[in-house]
Design a protein around this motif. Structure first.
Motif, PDB file in Angstrom:
ATOM      1  N   ALA A 167     -17.411   5.939  -6.219  1.00  0.00           N
ATOM      2  CA  ALA A 167     -17.759   4.795  -7.062  1.00  0.00           C
ATOM      3  C   ALA A 167     -17.844   5.205  -8.535  1.00  0.00           C
ATOM      4  CB  ALA A 167     -19.081   4.177  -6.591  1.00  0.00           C
ATOM      5  N   GLU A 168     -18.453   6.354  -8.803  1.00  0.00           N
ATOM      6  CA  GLU A 168     -18.604   6.800 -10.199  1.00  0.00           C
ATOM      7  C   GLU A 168     -17.240   7.097 -10.809  1.00  0.00           C
ATOM      8  OE1 GLU A 168     -20.825   9.285  -7.777  1.00  0.00           O
ATOM      9  OE2 GLU A 168     -21.014   7.120  -7.497  1.00  0.00           O
ATOM     10  N   ALA A 169     -16.399   7.793 -10.055  1.00  0.00           N
ATOM     11  CA  ALA A 169     -15.061   8.128 -10.556  1.00  0.00           C
ATOM     12  C   ALA A 169     -14.236   6.855 -10.767  1.00  0.00           C
ATOM     13  CB  ALA A 169     -14.351   9.082  -9.606  1.00  0.00           C
ATOM     14  N   PHE A 170     -14.443   5.878  -9.899  1.00  0.00           N
ATOM     15  CA  PHE A 170     -13.730   4.605 -10.043  1.00  0.00           C
ATOM     16  C   PHE A 170     -14.136   3.922 -11.345  1.00  0.00           C
ATOM     17  CE2 PHE A 170     -13.374   0.001  -9.293  1.00  0.00           C
ATOM     18  CZ  PHE A 170     -12.044  -0.103  -8.932  1.00  0.00           C
ATOM     19  N   GLU A 171     -15.426   3.923 -11.630  1.00  0.00           N
ATOM     20  CA  GLU A 171     -15.915   3.318 -12.873  1.00  0.00           C
ATOM     21  C   GLU A 171     -15.343   4.045 -14.095  1.00  0.00           C
ATOM     22  OE1 GLU A 171     -20.228   3.239 -12.496  1.00  0.00           O
ATOM     23  OE2 GLU A 171     -19.999   2.290 -10.518  1.00  0.00           O
ATOM     24  N   ALA A 172     -15.327   5.368 -14.007  1.00  0.00           N
ATOM     25  CA  ALA A 172     -14.779   6.165 -15.111  1.00  0.00           C
ATOM     26  C   ALA A 172     -13.286   5.857 -15.291  1.00  0.00           C
ATOM     27  CB  ALA A 172     -14.993   7.657 -14.851  1.00  0.00           C
ATOM     28  N   TRP A 173     -12.604   5.729 -14.191  1.00  0.00           N
ATOM     29  CA  TRP A 173     -11.159   5.412 -14.220  1.00  0.00           C
ATOM     30  C   TRP A 173     -10.923   4.068 -14.900  1.00  0.00           C
ATOM     31  CZ3 TRP A 173      -8.168   1.547 -11.884  1.00  0.00           C
ATOM     32  CH2 TRP A 173      -6.783   1.787 -11.803  1.00  0.00           C
ATOM     33  N   GLU A 209       0.840  -1.203   0.000  1.00  0.00           N
ATOM     34  CA  GLU A 209       0.000   0.000   0.000  1.00  0.00           C
ATOM     35  C   GLU A 209       0.870   1.246   0.000  1.00  0.00           C
ATOM     36  OE1 GLU A 209      -2.510  -0.476   3.520  1.00  0.00           O
ATOM     37  OE2 GLU A 209      -1.063   0.631   4.704  1.00  0.00           O
ATOM     38  N   GLY A 210       0.321   2.334  -0.497  1.00  0.00           N
ATOM     39  CA  GLY A 210       1.069   3.592  -0.512  1.00  0.00           C
ATOM     40  C   GLY A 210       2.154   3.643  -1.570  1.00  0.00           C
ATOM     41  N   VAL A 211       1.962   2.907  -2.671  1.00  0.00           N
ATOM     42  CA  VAL A 211       2.944   2.945  -3.763  1.00  0.00           C
ATOM     43  C   VAL A 211       2.736   4.235  -4.565  1.00  0.00           C
ATOM     44  CG1 VAL A 211       3.807   1.772  -5.833  1.00  0.00           C
ATOM     45  CG2 VAL A 211       2.993   0.426  -3.862  1.00  0.00           C
ATOM     46  N   GLU A 212       3.737   5.094  -4.513  1.00  0.00           N
ATOM     47  CA  GLU A 212       3.611   6.410  -5.154  1.00  0.00           C
ATOM     48  C   GLU A 212       4.524   6.581  -6.354  1.00  0.00           C
ATOM     49  OE1 GLU A 212       4.135   9.440  -2.167  1.00  0.00           O
ATOM     50  OE2 GLU A 212       2.261   8.914  -1.133  1.00  0.00           O
ATOM     51  N   GLN A 226      -1.197  -0.893  -4.525  1.00  0.00           N
ATOM     52  CA  GLN A 226      -2.252   0.076  -4.248  1.00  0.00           C
ATOM     53  C   GLN A 226      -1.543   1.364  -3.881  1.00  0.00           C
ATOM     54  OE1 GLN A 226      -4.955  -1.326  -1.147  1.00  0.00           O
ATOM     55  NE2 GLN A 226      -5.671   0.748  -0.749  1.00  0.00           N
ATOM     56  N   GLY A 227      -1.911   2.460  -4.538  1.00  0.00           N
ATOM     57  CA  GLY A 227      -1.259   3.720  -4.185  1.00  0.00           C
ATOM     58  C   GLY A 227      -1.494   4.798  -5.231  1.00  0.00           C
ATOM     59  N   TYR A 228      -1.035   5.988  -4.896  1.00  0.00           N
ATOM     60  CA  TYR A 228      -1.266   7.148  -5.761  1.00  0.00           C
ATOM     61  C   TYR A 228      -0.626   6.991  -7.135  1.00  0.00           C
ATOM     62  CZ  TYR A 228      -2.731   9.460  -1.387  1.00  0.00           C
ATOM     63  OH  TYR A 228      -3.352   9.794  -0.218  1.00  0.00           O
ATOM     64  N   LEU A 229       0.401   6.106  -7.245  1.00  0.00           N
ATOM     65  CA  LEU A 229       1.002   5.860  -8.560  1.00  0.00           C
ATOM     66  C   LEU A 229      -0.092   5.435  -9.543  1.00  0.00           C
ATOM     67  CD1 LEU A 229       3.518   5.508 -10.397  1.00  0.00           C
ATOM     68  CD2 LEU A 229       3.669   3.159  -9.550  1.00  0.00           C
ATOM     69  N   TYR A 230      -1.067   4.688  -9.051  1.00  0.00           N
ATOM     70  CA  TYR A 230      -2.171   4.239  -9.893  1.00  0.00           C
ATOM     71  C   TYR A 230      -3.363   5.171  -9.760  1.00  0.00           C
ATOM     72  CZ  TYR A 230       0.791   0.215 -10.268  1.00  0.00           C
ATOM     73  OH  TYR A 230       1.867  -0.584 -10.505  1.00  0.00           O
ATOM     74  N   SER A 231      -3.791   5.367  -8.526  1.00  0.00           N
ATOM     75  CA  SER A 231      -4.943   6.242  -8.306  1.00  0.00           C
ATOM     76  C   SER A 231      -5.146   6.493  -6.809  1.00  0.00           C
ATOM     77  CB  SER A 231      -6.201   5.571  -8.876  1.00  0.00           C
ATOM     78  OG  SER A 231      -7.357   6.259  -8.416  1.00  0.00           O
ATOM     79  N   PRO A 232      -5.618   7.673  -6.453  1.00  0.00           N
ATOM     80  CA  PRO A 232      -6.077   7.870  -5.072  1.00  0.00           C
ATOM     81  C   PRO A 232      -7.422   7.169  -4.903  1.00  0.00           C
ATOM     82  CG  PRO A 232      -6.543   9.824  -6.376  1.00  0.00           C
ATOM     83  CD  PRO A 232      -5.796   8.864  -7.279  1.00  0.00           C
ATOM     84  N   PRO A 233      -7.936   7.093  -3.685  1.00  0.00           N
ATOM     85  CA  PRO A 233      -9.299   6.568  -3.511  1.00  0.00           C
ATOM     86  C   PRO A 233     -10.291   7.474  -4.263  1.00  0.00           C
ATOM     87  CG  PRO A 233      -8.147   6.705  -1.391  1.00  0.00           C
ATOM     88  CD  PRO A 233      -7.310   7.435  -2.387  1.00  0.00           C
ATOM     89  N   LEU A 234     -11.283   6.839  -4.921  1.00  0.00           N
ATOM     90  CA  LEU A 234     -12.225   7.569  -5.776  1.00  0.00           C
ATOM     91  C   LEU A 234     -13.668   7.245  -5.381  1.00  0.00           C
ATOM     92  CD1 LEU A 234     -10.547   6.506  -9.158  1.00  0.00           C
ATOM     93  CD2 LEU A 234     -10.333   8.775  -8.085  1.00  0.00           C
TER      94      LEU A 234
END
Ligand code: C2E
Ligand code: MG
Ligand code: MG
Ligand code: MG
Length: 288
Positions: free
Chosen positions: A275-281, A245-248, A265-273
């Motif tokens: 549900a709608e933003a996650f789907e868009a991502w 976790e926390g991979v930046e 899991q980490g900001y390198l991929y995405s911050p927490p979003l």
């Protein structure tokens, strides 16, 4: 407050006590105010979940996400979990709050499954106090039935402290029941508590989450590098999965991936979003 003031004056010096006493009161008051606001937060619909993707570093596939609670206070704005989870734990409010989180995450999993994301895992944080309750397994079963979530797509993140505080037999039985129901179990914040390696071997835990604090200064910091490497080789020997976790940065990812850590899991991929933003991502990622 005469006694406190006298004590403060003697112990800390005349110039300090006037500062010290009101500051303590302010903190206690703030805690109480927060606790009362939190007590009403569930009913007032002020909580919501954000979802942070978990990505296979090798294939690039998004295998799941972690549900993280957010509190949108009408006046204070977004209150970070680091601020209110401890208050919820000390006051016992974490039990209703945690049930709310589990229900919302399960509902979301069921919805995503119905929209074609049948294999997406949703990880949910469970606090020690929640896990230790006698009725915990029953509550999980009731929530699964109510939401029609697929238990095979729900992972419970349990901390080391939850495991240490429960009695051995009880603990093993409970975890086994959850596994029988189809749920996955992960040990969160791994490395920050008293990691008992014996426990790991005996308990039906499938996955470790390397705490962010050990990822932060990779690959440069020799101690963090030692903890991360040792965790990964331990996990390999015990047949456990690992999520970092926390991979930046890509340097952190490369270091971990080279040592067998596939899930990130980490900001390198995405911050927490949301549900709608996650789907868009997800959609955007699929198109590139
Ligand atoms: P956690 O379970 O270890 O969650 C990971 C935390 O790391 C999250 O903070 C996440 O936003 C943050 N994070 C993820 N990637 C990065 C990164 O690349 N860089 C940095 N600097 N941070 C990253 P968050 O959402 O603030 O949550 C903090 C903690 O609050 C969680 O730590 C968890 O212990 C607790 N928490 C959150 N939601 C819940 C919940 O629903 N129930 C319970 N019991 N605890 C929760
Ligand atoms: Mg977690
Ligand atoms: Mg964690
Ligand atoms: Mg952590």
């Amino acid at each position: 407050h005469a006694d406190t003031a006298m004590y403060g004056a003697k112990a800390a010096g005349r110039s300090n006590y006037q500062f010290f006493v009101p500051e303590m009161n302010a903190r206690a008051t703030e805690r109480l105010v927060l606790e009362n606001a939190l007590r009403r937060a569930v009913d007032r619909n002020e909580l919501c979940l954000h979802y942070q993707p978990q990505v296979d570093a090798v294939s690039g596939e998004v295998l799941g996400c972690e549900a993280l609670v957010r509190w949108q206070h009408p006046v204070r704005g977004l209150v970070p979990p680091a601020h209110f989870i401890p208050v919820a734990e000390e006051s016992g409010l974490i039990v209703p709050l945690g049930n709310w989180v589990l229900r919302a995450a399960c509902r979301q999993q069921a919805q995503w499954a119905s929209e074609g994301l049948e294999t997406l895992m949703v990880a949910v944080n469970i606090s020690a106090l929640q896990f230790r309750r006698r009725d915990f397994v029953d509550i999980v079963a009731a929530i699964l039935a109510e939401t029609r979530a697929n238990p095979r797509c729900i992972e419970l993140e349990i901390t080391e402290s939850a495991l240490m505080e429960a009695s051995d037999d009880d603990l093993a039985r409970r975890l086994a029941e959850l596994r029988r129901m189809g749920l996955s179990l992960a040990l969160d914040d791994f490395g920050t508590g008293y990691s008992s390696l014996a426990y790991l071997k005996r308990l039906p835990i499938g996955r470790l989450k390397i705490d962010r604090s050990f990822v932060k200064d990779l690959p440069g910091d020799p101690e963090d590098a030692a903890v991360a490497s040792a965790t990964l080789s331990l996990a390999r020997d015990l047949g456990l999965d690992v999520v970092a976790e926390g991979v930046e940065t890509s340097a952190q990812r490369d270091y971990l991936a080279a040592r067998g850590c596939q899930l990130m899991q980490g900001y390198l991929y995405s911050p927490p979003l949301t549900a709608e933003a996650f789907e868009a991502w997800l959609t955007e990622r699929a198109g590139t």
